[in-house]
Write a protein that holds these residues in place. Sequence first.
Motif, PDB file in Angstrom:
ATOM      1  N   LEU A   1       0.848  -1.191   0.000  1.00  0.00           N
ATOM      2  CA  LEU A   1       0.000   0.000   0.000  1.00  0.00           C
ATOM      3  C   LEU A   1       0.881   1.237   0.000  1.00  0.00           C
ATOM      4  CD1 LEU A   1      -2.619  -0.969   2.734  1.00  0.00           C
ATOM      5  CD2 LEU A   1      -2.819  -1.184   0.266  1.00  0.00           C
ATOM      6  N   LYS A   2       0.460   2.241  -0.735  1.00  0.00           N
ATOM      7  CA  LYS A   2       1.209   3.499  -0.756  1.00  0.00           C
ATOM      8  C   LYS A   2       0.987   4.258   0.554  1.00  0.00           C
ATOM      9  CE  LYS A   2       2.036   4.651  -5.520  1.00  0.00           C
ATOM     10  NZ  LYS A   2       2.860   3.456  -5.524  1.00  0.00           N
ATOM     11  N   VAL A   3       1.998   4.976   0.989  1.00  0.00           N
ATOM     12  CA  VAL A   3       1.883   5.834   2.169  1.00  0.00           C
ATOM     13  C   VAL A   3       1.995   7.283   1.709  1.00  0.00           C
ATOM     14  CG1 VAL A   3       2.873   6.423   4.404  1.00  0.00           C
ATOM     15  CG2 VAL A   3       2.975   4.073   3.595  1.00  0.00           C
ATOM     16  N   ARG A   4       1.032   8.099   2.138  1.00  0.00           N
ATOM     17  CA  ARG A   4       1.005   9.507   1.734  1.00  0.00           C
ATOM     18  C   ARG A   4       0.728  10.399   2.924  1.00  0.00           C
ATOM     19  NH1 ARG A   4       0.320  11.419  -3.471  1.00  0.00           N
ATOM     20  NH2 ARG A   4       0.113   9.776  -5.009  1.00  0.00           N
ATOM     21  N   MET A   5       1.232  11.630   2.860  1.00  0.00           N
ATOM     22  CA  MET A   5       0.847  12.643   3.835  1.00  0.00           C
ATOM     23  C   MET A   5      -0.617  13.006   3.604  1.00  0.00           C
ATOM     24  SD  MET A   5       2.914  13.748   6.093  1.00  0.00           S
ATOM     25  CE  MET A   5       4.619  13.370   6.513  1.00  0.00           C
TER      26      MET A   5
ATOM     27  N   LEU B   1      -6.971   4.723   6.326  1.00  0.00           N
ATOM     28  CA  LEU B   1      -6.723   3.956   5.116  1.00  0.00           C
ATOM     29  C   LEU B   1      -7.793   4.367   4.116  1.00  0.00           C
ATOM     30  CD1 LEU B   1      -5.144   1.587   3.791  1.00  0.00           C
ATOM     31  CD2 LEU B   1      -6.930   0.105   4.644  1.00  0.00           C
ATOM     32  N   ARG B   2      -7.365   4.927   3.004  1.00  0.00           N
ATOM     33  CA  ARG B   2      -8.343   5.468   2.065  1.00  0.00           C
ATOM     34  C   ARG B   2      -7.974   5.018   0.659  1.00  0.00           C
ATOM     35  NH1 ARG B   2     -12.142   9.502   2.716  1.00  0.00           N
ATOM     36  NH2 ARG B   2     -11.561   9.694   4.880  1.00  0.00           N
ATOM     37  N   GLU B   3      -8.883   4.334   0.010  1.00  0.00           N
ATOM     38  CA  GLU B   3      -8.657   3.883  -1.367  1.00  0.00           C
ATOM     39  C   GLU B   3      -7.265   3.312  -1.558  1.00  0.00           C
ATOM     40  OE1 GLU B   3      -9.621   7.321  -3.571  1.00  0.00           O
ATOM     41  OE2 GLU B   3     -11.691   7.275  -2.899  1.00  0.00           O
ATOM     42  N   MET B   4      -6.938   2.329  -0.740  1.00  0.00           N
ATOM     43  CA  MET B   4      -5.672   1.616  -0.848  1.00  0.00           C
ATOM     44  C   MET B   4      -4.458   2.504  -0.605  1.00  0.00           C
ATOM     45  SD  MET B   4      -7.064  -1.149  -1.270  1.00  0.00           S
ATOM     46  CE  MET B   4      -5.666  -2.245  -1.437  1.00  0.00           C
ATOM     47  N   THR B   5      -4.654   3.607   0.079  1.00  0.00           N
ATOM     48  CA  THR B   5      -3.527   4.456   0.436  1.00  0.00           C
ATOM     49  C   THR B   5      -3.541   4.684   1.947  1.00  0.00           C
ATOM     50  OG1 THR B   5      -3.631   5.569  -1.683  1.00  0.00           O
ATOM     51  CG2 THR B   5      -2.440   6.698   0.057  1.00  0.00           C
ATOM     52  N   VAL B   6      -2.380   4.543   2.568  1.00  0.00           N
ATOM     53  CA  VAL B   6      -2.267   4.804   3.997  1.00  0.00           C
ATOM     54  C   VAL B   6      -1.989   6.286   4.165  1.00  0.00           C
ATOM     55  CG1 VAL B   6      -0.948   4.306   6.091  1.00  0.00           C
ATOM     56  CG2 VAL B   6      -1.364   2.497   4.420  1.00  0.00           C
ATOM     57  N   GLU B   7      -2.903   6.985   4.839  1.00  0.00           N
ATOM     58  CA  GLU B   7      -2.708   8.411   5.049  1.00  0.00           C
ATOM     59  C   GLU B   7      -2.086   8.650   6.420  1.00  0.00           C
ATOM     60  OE1 GLU B   7      -5.856  10.640   2.209  1.00  0.00           O
ATOM     61  OE2 GLU B   7      -6.519  10.295   4.263  1.00  0.00           O
TER      62      GLU B   7
ATOM     63  N   GLY C   1      -4.361  15.168  -1.736  1.00  0.00           N
ATOM     64  CA  GLY C   1      -3.351  14.133  -1.925  1.00  0.00           C
ATOM     65  C   GLY C   1      -1.962  14.650  -1.632  1.00  0.00           C
ATOM     66  N   GLY C   2      -1.411  14.270  -0.466  1.00  0.00           N
ATOM     67  CA  GLY C   2      -0.104  14.773  -0.051  1.00  0.00           C
ATOM     68  C   GLY C   2       1.043  14.034  -0.703  1.00  0.00           C
ATOM     69  N   LYS C   3       2.217  14.367  -0.229  1.00  0.00           N
ATOM     70  CA  LYS C   3       3.451  13.828  -0.778  1.00  0.00           C
ATOM     71  C   LYS C   3       3.524  12.311  -0.570  1.00  0.00           C
ATOM     72  CE  LYS C   3       7.635  14.483   1.011  1.00  0.00           C
ATOM     73  NZ  LYS C   3       8.684  15.107   1.768  1.00  0.00           N
ATOM     74  N   PRO C   4       3.858  11.550  -1.619  1.00  0.00           N
ATOM     75  CA  PRO C   4       4.038  10.114  -1.399  1.00  0.00           C
ATOM     76  C   PRO C   4       5.343   9.850  -0.659  1.00  0.00           C
ATOM     77  CG  PRO C   4       4.493  10.677  -3.684  1.00  0.00           C
ATOM     78  CD  PRO C   4       4.054  11.957  -3.013  1.00  0.00           C
ATOM     79  N   LEU C   5       5.314   8.942   0.311  1.00  0.00           N
ATOM     80  CA  LEU C   5       6.502   8.671   1.122  1.00  0.00           C
ATOM     81  C   LEU C   5       7.112   7.314   0.797  1.00  0.00           C
ATOM     82  CD1 LEU C   5       5.123   9.914   4.546  1.00  0.00           C
ATOM     83  CD2 LEU C   5       6.777  11.078   3.092  1.00  0.00           C
TER      84      LEU C   5
END
Lengths: 805, 232
Positions: free
Chosen positions: A479-483, A521-527, A488-492
């Motif tokens: 899963l992608k991790v984002r701020m 967890l939102r649409e397969m992205t960890v915020e 949609g923040g910076k991908p980490l």
Amino acid sequence: MTSLPAQISGWFETKGWTIHPHQAEMLARAQDPSTLLIAPTGGGKTMAGFLPTLAELATDGHEGLHTLYVSPLKALAADIKRNLTGPVAEMGLPICIDDRTGDTPQSRRKRQRADPPHILLTTPESLALMVSYEDAARTFRGLKRIVIDEIHALAESKRGDQLMLALARLQSLCPDLCRVGLSATVDDPEQIGRYLARHPDPCHIVQADPGPAPDIAMLETAEAPPWAGGGAAYAIPSVLEQIRAHQTTLIFHNTRAQAEIFFHNLWLANEDALPIAIHHGSLDREQRARVEAAMVTKALRAVVCTGSLDLGIDWGNVDLVIQIGAPKNVKRLVQRIGRANHRYNAPSKALLVPANRFEVVECQAALKAVQEGRLDGDPRPPGPRDVLCQHILITACAGPFDADTLFAEITSTGAYSELSRAEFDACLNFCATGGYALRAYDQWQRLLQRPDGLWQLRDPRSAARIRMNIGTIQDADLLKVRMKRSRGGKPLGEVEEAFAATLTPGDTFLIGGQIVRYESLREMTVEVSRDKGRKPKIAVFSGTKFATSTQLSQGILDLLAQDTWPDLPAHTADWLALQREVSELPRAGQMLIETFPHQGREHACLYGFAGRNAQQTLGLLVTKRMEELGLDPLGFVATDYATLIWSLSEVKDPAPLLDGDALRDGLDRWLAGNAVMKRAFRASATIAGLIERNTPGNRKSGRQATFSSDILYDTLRKYDPDHLLLEITRDEAMSGLVDFARIEEMTQRIRGRLSLRRLSRISPLAAPLLLEMGKVPIQGAGAEKLMQQEAAELMRASGLETLAQ
Amino acid sequence: MRLAGGRKYGDHLGMSGYDFTLAGTRLTALGSGALWWAAQRLLCVSDLHLGKSERQLRRGGSALPPYETHDTLQRLSTLIDQFAPDTILCLGDSFDDLAAAEALPDPEAKDLRQMVAARDWIWIEGNHDPGATGFGGQACDEIAIGALTFRHIARGDAAPGEVSGHYHPKARLSRGSARPAFLLDQTRLILPAFGTYTGGLRSSDPALTGLMAPQALAILTGPTALPCPMPR
């Protein structure tokens, strides 16, 4: 010897360089059907691979694709393009060079297929995709050479098997194709040679001068390493000193989590604010690219990294390699050491930092193996059948095929030379109908046999779906991790889905060297959001854990058998001496089992030296057997050398727990239902094309359209237990996370010789295991009860229960 | 209104359910994912997706193990044996599409026809199967029985007493993996998917948090039906 065209020899002269002997030999063998070059990093390996191509293209004109270069890394393909374009321009050669990877825009890819460059740089996946097109024969017409870089790394994964199958296809299209492999130092070059060459052709091996012996030692620290753990925080001051004393240091770690923790601690202690960066495979691509660019401009003094830097990119200014944690594998250690001092003829300098007391022993065994040139390696297993299934589908995408011809082509691949016709037919049947005992799909077969005997796709739409799923890399559970930001923040970077599932909002963890707080967890992205704290609540996210190799484990046992240990630091030698006094040291030809009471529980420590994954599996199998025998196991923990089990009752007779037949029976009977087996199944079912990672319109329809592969696994086990994919899953269990082959190797090594020691208290060697992370509780019938308790507690706490009355 | 009661229905049958009241109607959410209305002797299941593997292959996808129709009907038949319902109500998406309904292979098609013939059977039409199938019973868009209205997709403006499916909700506790779950509040009940080859949508998805009231429950399926506050 083939003489060099004037443009090229002139260029060498203006640079003041002479051709290395191995480069000359590669040139002389330009017409050999296959050649393997073994050379240390920085030995002009890439130039050696391309010289024959440049020479041919300089003298004879060539229409279309001449040489295909395949590397395991996209970045490497781009890097080589840069490094090759410069000299080719300086030589004034009319050679067109281009790269093609997953990142290449669609328009450029189309052009490459219609009008290919002379030299195309690509990856195994992109090559498989090109081979799947109907016009493959036209794209590759006239191809003379294929250069496979870092072939030692590709040979260890399914990506390499896929590449060699694609190569067999190319060889049929271009019968005069010459194969060249470029490899780092390996234990068994002949094995790589057989893997590279068309079976049963011979493969000549060119050995470059390996250069001076590496300068390698254990890092001396003021503080002794701790008893357990993998952080090596104790070594931070000494490591900083080394960074200061060198120009650029690479600090290798075995796992991404350990790299994150170490980087975090290093940064806290970095009072001089030395420019230090982190680089590993879970980090965002842009972030990695920034670190790589900073390396090239020599702006960094150190990079904390993992295997993501094992390969490729040539940075001349690295003058020290530090390995944190025991290397687990001597061959990989030697390859890593080679990253330092690329200049030919300068010794590589490396330091080993054991993370805990036992790793001191392991590092010492590894040093000895490096000095004696004993590299570890296991014989390659036959080519995996899930990759073969994908190759059959890829072949079908390119057009109708004849089964006999395809079988002959596939068995010309070294890894598949032993494949039987029956095994091939089973794979073909799987691709065509699913290969089920219940013949339900006659009407809708995926592949049809035409009246003329050729096989083809029934539905042309399948080709697009198959192409969308080409590849053998398993990244589906990341899963992608984002701020967290409004837009949609910076991908980490990325974390494993299983890790994300354990997080609750407010938990903090490390990624990319910073502490972040889990939000949602939102649409397969960890915020996540930034966290000011200095200590993350959850320190680790799971990552690949390498098991100590068979050969290194043997080296450790040899070392333990010594009467004294003058080469070991006193703190470690004293520890081993104490173990010998109160119990005994494990020996190669038997298994030591210690049992003792500790904190009101019975404990049994099994010193199997089978590597972490196999010791973990051993823990699962033995505790299951203990449960059946009424010994009430409560949990266990495994390391590379031992499994420690705690239970309510004492193990008095270990023999029935460790009997080879009983263990094998356990694997078939109940381990088959375990999560690690389901994971192996998911990987193979995805590669074989049963599970589609990508389907048209997948993103729109949402997640409820897809269902867990566990359901497919359970269904097959229930209704079709002899199905091909279950057979493949059992094969997979021999290595990887289950690693049952190492358990087999262990039972053969000990042949029932058990040494049972009843102790009044915990032994010196067993004590560190109690401090290990990753304890596994036994999920008996109690698990369901615990869930019920939690649900009831939540109902009470939320007040919904009273509302309900 | 009453959301819950104490007794676990079906304890004496060796399978445990969760009793609750919706729009004045006593109902039981079963661990198997079916809904039991004891007063009407009505058993309700949702989203069977029969013929799913056949449809995927027909449309150019891979050949999934062709055992899910048999498995789904087998589990339904076990429930019928246990409860002896007068009426079966299927809440829509009973077939993965209408062509799959027609292509249902023989032993399964025959079993289903016999099951339908032996009692009252109501098919609610879903987005996957918008039309009548040849298996008998009564087909309709939605149906009101007593105080309850059964339809495939929940309506935002529904009156209390709505029973629907469609979303395949799932939820998890802190231990264990996600399980298919009923979602319940004072207005509506959403059933989990009963079909073997069905995935789930987390209860925290906006599509579900938007529909369900703040105090909604999730009732996890499994060996026992486990009610908990709906994870958001």
